[in-house]
Motif scaffolding. Structure first.
Motif, PDB file in Angstrom:
ATOM      1  N   LEU A  94     -80.401 -23.243 -10.860  1.00 62.12           N
ATOM      2  CA  LEU A  94     -79.675 -22.252 -11.674  1.00 62.12           C
ATOM      3  C   LEU A  94     -78.350 -21.881 -11.021  1.00 62.12           C
ATOM      4  O   LEU A  94     -77.319 -21.728 -11.705  1.00 62.12           O
ATOM      5  CB  LEU A  94     -80.543 -21.008 -11.887  1.00 62.12           C
ATOM      6  CG  LEU A  94     -81.752 -21.183 -12.813  1.00 62.12           C
ATOM      7  CD1 LEU A  94     -82.570 -19.905 -12.853  1.00 62.12           C
ATOM      8  CD2 LEU A  94     -81.326 -21.562 -14.215  1.00 62.12           C
ATOM      9  N   ARG A  95     -78.337 -21.735  -9.684  1.00 63.29           N
ATOM     10  CA  ARG A  95     -77.080 -21.417  -8.966  1.00 63.29           C
ATOM     11  C   ARG A  95     -76.080 -22.544  -9.159  1.00 63.29           C
ATOM     12  O   ARG A  95     -74.900 -22.307  -9.430  1.00 63.29           O
ATOM     13  CB  ARG A  95     -77.395 -21.213  -7.480  1.00 63.29           C
ATOM     14  CG  ARG A  95     -76.234 -20.667  -6.693  1.00 63.29           C
ATOM     15  CD  ARG A  95     -76.575 -20.385  -5.225  1.00 63.29           C
ATOM     16  NE  ARG A  95     -77.742 -19.513  -5.094  1.00 63.29           N
ATOM     17  CZ  ARG A  95     -78.896 -19.871  -4.510  1.00 63.29           C
ATOM     18  NH1 ARG A  95     -79.028 -21.069  -3.989  1.00 63.29           N
ATOM     19  NH2 ARG A  95     -79.892 -19.039  -4.435  1.00 63.29           N
ATOM     20  N   GLN A  96     -76.544 -23.783  -9.042  1.00 60.25           N
ATOM     21  CA  GLN A  96     -75.660 -24.940  -9.198  1.00 60.25           C
ATOM     22  C   GLN A  96     -75.130 -25.013 -10.627  1.00 60.25           C
ATOM     23  O   GLN A  96     -73.931 -25.259 -10.838  1.00 60.25           O
ATOM     24  CB  GLN A  96     -76.426 -26.212  -8.844  1.00 60.25           C
ATOM     25  CG  GLN A  96     -75.606 -27.479  -8.916  1.00 60.25           C
ATOM     26  CD  GLN A  96     -76.460 -28.714  -8.631  1.00 60.25           C
ATOM     27  OE1 GLN A  96     -77.684 -28.644  -8.632  1.00 60.25           O
ATOM     28  NE2 GLN A  96     -75.803 -29.828  -8.404  1.00 60.25           N
ATOM     29  N   ALA A  97     -75.985 -24.790 -11.634  1.00 63.96           N
ATOM     30  CA  ALA A  97     -75.545 -24.844 -13.033  1.00 63.96           C
ATOM     31  C   ALA A  97     -74.556 -23.723 -13.330  1.00 63.96           C
ATOM     32  O   ALA A  97     -73.573 -23.926 -14.065  1.00 63.96           O
ATOM     33  CB  ALA A  97     -76.751 -24.750 -13.965  1.00 63.96           C
ATOM     34  N   ALA A  98     -74.791 -22.533 -12.765  1.00 63.10           N
ATOM     35  CA  ALA A  98     -73.870 -21.413 -12.989  1.00 63.10           C
ATOM     36  C   ALA A  98     -72.524 -21.692 -12.349  1.00 63.10           C
ATOM     37  O   ALA A  98     -71.469 -21.363 -12.916  1.00 63.10           O
ATOM     38  CB  ALA A  98     -74.487 -20.135 -12.429  1.00 63.10           C
ATOM     39  N   THR A  99     -72.514 -22.296 -11.159  1.00 62.22           N
ATOM     40  CA  THR A  99     -71.250 -22.622 -10.481  1.00 62.22           C
ATOM     41  C   THR A  99     -70.470 -23.647 -11.285  1.00 62.22           C
ATOM     42  O   THR A  99     -69.243 -23.561 -11.392  1.00 62.22           O
ATOM     43  CB  THR A  99     -71.542 -23.159  -9.064  1.00 62.22           C
ATOM     44  OG1 THR A  99     -72.320 -22.205  -8.364  1.00 62.22           O
ATOM     45  CG2 THR A  99     -70.261 -23.404  -8.299  1.00 62.22           C
ATOM     46  N   GLY A 102     -68.510 -22.034 -13.974  1.00 64.15           N
ATOM     47  CA  GLY A 102     -67.530 -21.048 -13.534  1.00 64.15           C
ATOM     48  C   GLY A 102     -68.081 -19.654 -13.287  1.00 64.15           C
ATOM     49  O   GLY A 102     -67.315 -18.709 -13.131  1.00 64.15           O
ATOM     50  N   MET A 103     -69.358 -19.493 -13.216  1.00 60.82           N
ATOM     51  CA  MET A 103     -69.942 -18.172 -12.949  1.00 60.82           C
ATOM     52  C   MET A 103     -69.934 -17.910 -11.445  1.00 60.82           C
ATOM     53  O   MET A 103     -69.977 -18.827 -10.638  1.00 60.82           O
ATOM     54  CB  MET A 103     -71.375 -18.097 -13.497  1.00 60.82           C
ATOM     55  CG  MET A 103     -71.459 -18.234 -15.007  1.00 60.82           C
ATOM     56  SD  MET A 103     -73.154 -18.189 -15.608  1.00 60.82           S
ATOM     57  CE  MET A 103     -73.470 -16.461 -15.601  1.00 60.82           C
ATOM     58  N   GLU A 104     -69.880 -16.628 -11.081  1.00 62.86           N
ATOM     59  CA  GLU A 104     -69.894 -16.226  -9.681  1.00 62.86           C
ATOM     60  C   GLU A 104     -71.056 -15.283  -9.450  1.00 62.86           C
ATOM     61  O   GLU A 104     -71.463 -14.558 -10.363  1.00 62.86           O
ATOM     62  CB  GLU A 104     -68.581 -15.505  -9.325  1.00 62.86           C
ATOM     63  CG  GLU A 104     -67.372 -16.391  -9.449  1.00 62.86           C
ATOM     64  CD  GLU A 104     -66.082 -15.658  -9.114  1.00 62.86           C
ATOM     65  OE1 GLU A 104     -66.147 -14.475  -8.712  1.00 62.86           O
ATOM     66  OE2 GLU A 104     -65.031 -16.261  -9.270  1.00 62.86           O
ATOM     67  N   PRO A 105     -71.592 -15.243  -8.234  1.00 63.83           N
ATOM     68  CA  PRO A 105     -72.699 -14.340  -7.953  1.00 63.83           C
ATOM     69  C   PRO A 105     -72.270 -12.889  -8.094  1.00 63.83           C
ATOM     70  O   PRO A 105     -71.131 -12.531  -7.788  1.00 63.83           O
ATOM     71  CB  PRO A 105     -73.089 -14.648  -6.512  1.00 63.83           C
ATOM     72  CG  PRO A 105     -72.391 -15.916  -6.146  1.00 63.83           C
ATOM     73  CD  PRO A 105     -71.272 -16.104  -7.092  1.00 63.83           C
ATOM     74  N   ALA A 106     -73.180 -12.065  -8.542  1.00 62.80           N
ATOM     75  CA  ALA A 106     -72.885 -10.634  -8.692  1.00 62.80           C
ATOM     76  C   ALA A 106     -72.826  -9.998  -7.299  1.00 62.80           C
ATOM     77  O   ALA A 106     -73.568 -10.386  -6.402  1.00 62.80           O
ATOM     78  CB  ALA A 106     -73.974  -9.966  -9.522  1.00 62.80           C
ATOM     79  N   PRO A 107     -71.914  -9.015  -7.107  1.00 61.41           N
ATOM     80  CA  PRO A 107     -71.804  -8.385  -5.797  1.00 61.41           C
ATOM     81  C   PRO A 107     -73.064  -7.558  -5.464  1.00 61.41           C
ATOM     82  O   PRO A 107     -73.396  -7.375  -4.301  1.00 61.41           O
ATOM     83  CB  PRO A 107     -70.582  -7.479  -5.907  1.00 61.41           C
ATOM     84  CG  PRO A 107     -70.345  -7.318  -7.360  1.00 61.41           C
ATOM     85  CD  PRO A 107     -70.932  -8.497  -8.038  1.00 61.41           C
TER      86      PRO A 107
END
Length: 128
Positions: A94-99, A102-107
């Motif tokens: 999921l992290r790889q697909a979000a990256t 263009g998605m970034e992790p929430a602070p």
């Protein structure tokens, strides 16, 4: 002629005579053909039903075998799909697909409580 023959007949001699009656002839035995036909029909019906039931049992056993084979194929497909869902739902994927999109992790992570009508920040554990 004799004296007895010249005598007139009296009613007494006629009355002592047995009366003649028509006697029925001996009863003819019934034919065995209807009985034999009935027995043959019963035997043929029993054999026919037995053959029919055996045929139906064979057809049903083939259907059961085919259904069991199909069930095994579906179980294998289910296992494959579960593995695929687990892989695609893993945090790393999921992290790889979000990256990629263009998605970034929430602070920070927040929790919404409908019962208390509040939004609470979840403390980070081990730097994640």
């Amino acid at each position: 002629m004799t004296v007895a023959a010249s005598r007139p007949r009296t009613a007494r001699t006629v009355a002592t005579r047995p009366q003649l009656q028509v006697i029925a002839g001996p009863v003819r035995g019934r034919s065995l053909l209807p009985f034999i036909l009935l027995i043959l029909i019963i035997i043929a019906t029993g054999l026919g039903l037995s053959l029919y039931l055996n045929t139906q049992m064979s057809v049903t056993s083939y259907q059961i075998r085919d259904t069991q084979a199909e069930l095994e194929e579906l179980r294998d497909l289910e296992k494959t799909l579960k593995v695929t869902v687990d892989e695609l739902g893993s945090p790393a994927h999921l992290r790889q697909a979000a990256t990629k999109i263009g998605m970034e992790p929430a602070p920070a992570t927040y929790m919404v409580s409908i019962e208390h009508h509040s939004i609470t920040k979840v403390p980070e554990v081990n730097g994640h």
